[in-house]
Design a protein around this motif. Structure first.
Motif, short mmCIF file in Angstrom:
data_model
loop_
_atom_site.label_atom_id
_atom_site.label_comp_id
_atom_site.label_asym_id
_atom_site.label_seq_id
_atom_site.Cartn_x
_atom_site.Cartn_y
_atom_site.Cartn_z
N GLN A 138 20.17 6.60 -41.62
CA GLN A 138 20.11 5.61 -42.70
C GLN A 138 18.96 5.92 -43.66
O GLN A 138 19.11 5.84 -44.89
N ILE A 139 17.79 6.23 -43.10
CA ILE A 139 16.62 6.52 -43.94
C ILE A 139 16.85 7.78 -44.76
O ILE A 139 16.52 7.85 -45.95
N LEU A 140 17.45 8.80 -44.14
CA LEU A 140 17.75 10.03 -44.86
C LEU A 140 18.69 9.76 -46.03
O LEU A 140 18.47 10.25 -47.15
N GLU A 141 19.74 8.99 -45.78
CA GLU A 141 20.72 8.72 -46.82
C GLU A 141 20.17 7.83 -47.93
O GLU A 141 20.67 7.86 -49.06
N SER A 142 19.12 7.06 -47.62
CA SER A 142 18.51 6.21 -48.65
C SER A 142 17.67 7.01 -49.63
O SER A 142 17.31 6.50 -50.70
N GLY A 143 17.31 8.24 -49.25
CA GLY A 143 16.46 9.07 -50.11
C GLY A 143 14.98 8.83 -49.94
O GLY A 143 14.17 9.43 -50.67
N GLU A 144 14.60 7.96 -49.00
CA GLU A 144 13.17 7.63 -48.83
C GLU A 144 12.31 8.81 -48.41
O GLU A 144 11.11 8.81 -48.64
N LEU A 145 12.91 9.82 -47.77
CA LEU A 145 12.12 10.98 -47.35
C LEU A 145 11.98 12.01 -48.46
O LEU A 145 11.25 12.99 -48.32
N GLY A 146 12.68 11.80 -49.57
CA GLY A 146 12.69 12.82 -50.61
C GLY A 146 13.57 13.98 -50.18
O GLY A 146 14.57 13.81 -49.48
N ARG A 147 13.19 15.17 -50.59
CA ARG A 147 13.94 16.37 -50.19
C ARG A 147 13.53 16.77 -48.78
O ARG A 147 12.33 16.93 -48.49
N VAL A 148 14.49 16.93 -47.88
CA VAL A 148 14.19 17.35 -46.51
C VAL A 148 13.74 18.81 -46.53
O VAL A 148 14.40 19.67 -47.13
N TYR A 248 10.90 16.21 -41.65
CA TYR A 248 9.88 16.15 -42.69
C TYR A 248 10.50 16.31 -44.06
O TYR A 248 11.39 17.14 -44.27
N GLY A 249 10.05 15.49 -45.00
CA GLY A 249 10.53 15.56 -46.38
C GLY A 249 9.38 15.50 -47.35
O GLY A 249 8.21 15.35 -46.96
N THR A 250 9.70 15.61 -48.63
CA THR A 250 8.65 15.64 -49.65
C THR A 250 8.00 14.28 -49.88
O THR A 250 6.93 14.20 -50.48
N LYS A 251 8.62 13.20 -49.37
CA LYS A 251 8.06 11.86 -49.57
C LYS A 251 7.78 11.12 -48.27
O LYS A 251 7.30 9.98 -48.31
N GLY A 252 8.07 11.72 -47.13
CA GLY A 252 7.86 11.02 -45.87
C GLY A 252 8.28 11.85 -44.68
O GLY A 252 8.79 12.98 -44.83
N ALA A 253 8.09 11.31 -43.49
CA ALA A 253 8.41 12.02 -42.26
C ALA A 253 8.92 11.03 -41.22
O ALA A 253 8.53 9.85 -41.21
N LEU A 254 9.78 11.52 -40.34
CA LEU A 254 10.28 10.76 -39.20
C LEU A 254 9.95 11.51 -37.93
O LEU A 254 10.18 12.72 -37.84
N GLU A 255 9.43 10.79 -36.93
CA GLU A 255 9.06 11.42 -35.66
C GLU A 255 9.54 10.55 -34.51
O GLU A 255 9.31 9.33 -34.50
N TYR A 256 10.19 11.20 -33.52
CA TYR A 256 10.75 10.46 -32.40
C TYR A 256 10.69 11.32 -31.14
O TYR A 256 11.08 12.49 -31.16
N THR A 257 10.17 10.75 -30.05
CA THR A 257 10.19 11.43 -28.77
C THR A 257 10.15 10.39 -27.65
O THR A 257 9.58 9.31 -27.81
N ASN A 258 10.78 10.74 -26.53
CA ASN A 258 10.73 9.87 -25.34
C ASN A 258 9.68 10.35 -24.35
O ASN A 258 9.63 9.89 -23.21
N ARG A 259 8.83 11.28 -24.75
CA ARG A 259 7.93 11.97 -23.83
C ARG A 259 6.84 11.05 -23.27
O ARG A 259 6.40 11.24 -22.14
N TYR A 260 6.42 10.07 -24.04
CA TYR A 260 5.23 9.30 -23.65
C TYR A 260 5.54 7.81 -23.50
O TYR A 260 4.91 6.97 -24.12
N GLY A 261 6.51 7.48 -22.68
CA GLY A 261 6.85 6.09 -22.46
C GLY A 261 8.01 5.67 -23.34
O GLY A 261 8.89 6.45 -23.66
#
Length: 349
Positions: A138-148, A248-261
């Motif tokens: 959803q965030i990618l399609e909104s354009g909030e990250l800018g160019r991936v 990672y994009g030109t206007k923001g970043a998304l990070e997700y992991t289950n490694r630490y809880g």
């Protein structure tokens, strides 16, 4: 839900993954009315566990039941092809486990058979139904990250510390490939889900821990048609369990992991005055409700009811396997592979 609206399903294959399908159908308001497996002991155990009256050692008999509208195919990889063709011929919607097939020629036939029969074919790349992946999309399609610009995907574990790997995973004739196939096919599908078509792939594989015929450690570098770069990382040599993605994009970043809880999806961006190198704005998302597999079955049922499009089509499953095969070809030759030059009907690994 009235009896007329109730979707009745059968499950072909009574191994470990079938339990996730069963829970998904129950949560989604469907009724499992039959199960099939060649192993009588496994069949009897599932029949007793699920309270299913009809059980068969020949899945063809399950497909003959008129009230069944859909089936899950939870068999070993080599049986996905004949079971899907038989289900399509019987007019049943199909939720097929991953990978769709180890042969692109067979995968094409599976897609075409279901298309001609007018039935849904969904592949069980369940990470598309992960809450964090859905929000990221959803965030990618909104354009909030800018160019991936870069996408990193990782799935790694160490078989819970086991000293050996089961033959069904470690022998090439039974498994077809190692961690790059087993874990990587999910990640290649997610790469396409987030980043679109892949233009080029370069991969390396290694067998570093286990005495097996396939790789236990691998990575692949991707170039997307958009120009973005990517990285897929898989391993059976990682202590513990990790599943994660970083976009990672030109206007923001998304990070997700289950490694630490408890897994958290973090969206980092800069809109507030005075953000620093190390401290941008961020929003954290956590996700309640059903696990990925259950959500994915729910999306299959919703597609049958006409409530949504198919979340992971047979063609999506085919393209994930095509990337796996191209990655293995790259690892063998030591050269990058352009997808436009890679045969669309390449045979088995």
């Amino acid at each position: 839900m009235s009896g007329a609206d109730l979707i009745r399903v059968g499950i072909i294959g009574a191994g470990g993954i079938s339990a996730s399908h069963y829970r998904g159908y129950v949560a989604g308001g469907a009724q499992v009315v039959a199960v099939a497996d060649v192993n009588p002991a496994a069949l009897e155990a599932r029949q007793a566990e699920w309270g299913v009256k009809q059980a068969f050692t020949d899945y063809q008999r399950l497909l003959e039941i008129p009230e069944i509208q859909a089936v899950s195919i939870c068999t070993p990889n080599a049986l996905h092809y004949p079971a899907t063709l038989a289900a399509a011929k019987a007019g049943k919607h199909v939720l097929c486990e991953k990978p769709i097939s180890l042969s692109l020629a067979e995968a094409h036939q599976m897609v075409e058979a279901c298309r001609k029969a007018g039935v849904i074919l969904q592949i069980n790349h369940h990470l598309r139904s992960n809450g964090a992946a859905y929000k990221a999309k959803q965030i990618l399609e909104s354009g909030e990250l800018g160019r991936v610009t870069f996408i990193r995907l990782r799935q790694a574990h160490d078989w819970a510390g086991a000293a050996t790997v089961r033959d069904s995973f470690g022998q090439r004739a039974l498994a077809g490939g190692g961690t790059l196939l087993d874990n990587g096919c999910h990640l290649f599908d997610l790469a396409r889900y987030f980043g679109g078509a892949v233009e080029e792939i370069f991969a390396r594989t290694a067998t570093l821990k286990f005495d097996i015929e396939v790789e236990d450690t691998a990575h692949a570098s991707l170039k997307f048609e958009s120009g973005a770069l990517g990285q897929v990382e898989t391993a059976w040599t990682a202590t513990g369990w990790e599943e994660g993605f970083w976009i990672y994009g030109t206007k923001g970043a998304l990070e997700y992991t289950n490694r630490y809880g408890r897994p958290v999806l973090r969206h980092s961006y800069r809109t507030s005055p005075g953000t620093t190198w190390a401290e941008p704005d961020h929003a954290d998302y956590t996700f309640a409700g059903e696990p990925n597999h259950t959500r994915h079955v729910g999306n299959f049922l919703a597609a049958i009811r006409g409530e949504r499009t198919v979340i992971c089509t047979g063609q999506d499953g085919l393209e994930a396997v095509r990337l796996v095969l191209a990655a293995y070809h790259s690892a063998r030759t030591g050269e990058p592979v352009r997808l436009e030059d890679f045969p669309t009907h390449q045979e088995v690994i």
